[in-house]
Scaffold this active site. Sequence first.
Site, short mmCIF file in Angstrom:
data_model
loop_
_atom_site.label_atom_id
_atom_site.label_comp_id
_atom_site.label_asym_id
_atom_site.label_seq_id
_atom_site.Cartn_x
_atom_site.Cartn_y
_atom_site.Cartn_z
N LYS A 184 0.86 -1.18 0.00
CA LYS A 184 0.00 0.00 0.00
C LYS A 184 0.90 1.23 0.00
O LYS A 184 1.87 1.30 0.74
CB LYS A 184 -0.88 0.01 1.25
CG LYS A 184 -1.91 1.11 1.26
CD LYS A 184 -2.64 1.25 2.58
CE LYS A 184 -3.52 0.06 2.84
NZ LYS A 184 -4.36 0.25 4.05
N CYS B 121 -0.35 15.26 -5.79
CA CYS B 121 -0.89 14.56 -6.96
C CYS B 121 -2.03 13.64 -6.54
O CYS B 121 -1.95 12.94 -5.54
CB CYS B 121 0.22 13.75 -7.62
SG CYS B 121 -0.36 12.75 -9.01
#
Length: 127
Positions: A74, A91
């Site tokens: 993750k 982002c």
Amino acid sequence: MSTSTPVLPPLPPLPPLAKPAVTPGFQISKDQLTTIVPVAVAAALGTYLLCRYMSRKSCKKSQVNKSINKDSSKVVHSFDIEDIGSKAVYCRCWRSKKFPYCDGSHTKHNEETGDNVGPLIIKKRDA
């Protein structure tokens, strides 16, 4: 002179008419079959391909993260608010070469996919 009508002998009974061979349903000739089968196959294939094309346009089932930290189970980033300064731009399209910071890659991503993603902007409140 007496005229009498001649009496004709009785005619032999007519043989019963043969029943036509009737099969239930309908019949297709070989010529019709050689036309119907290719048309049916082409229609089925065309429908299948059209459905696949349409479903792919409306629902892209692909990974969002194509290249960032692929070895991790993750991807997680954490920042302290004090370390940010007055403003930070992060982002959200996963295409930035400076990830997690935005480099404007979402513009190209949006043009290519029809998406509308933009950056996450965090700034200090003006006092």
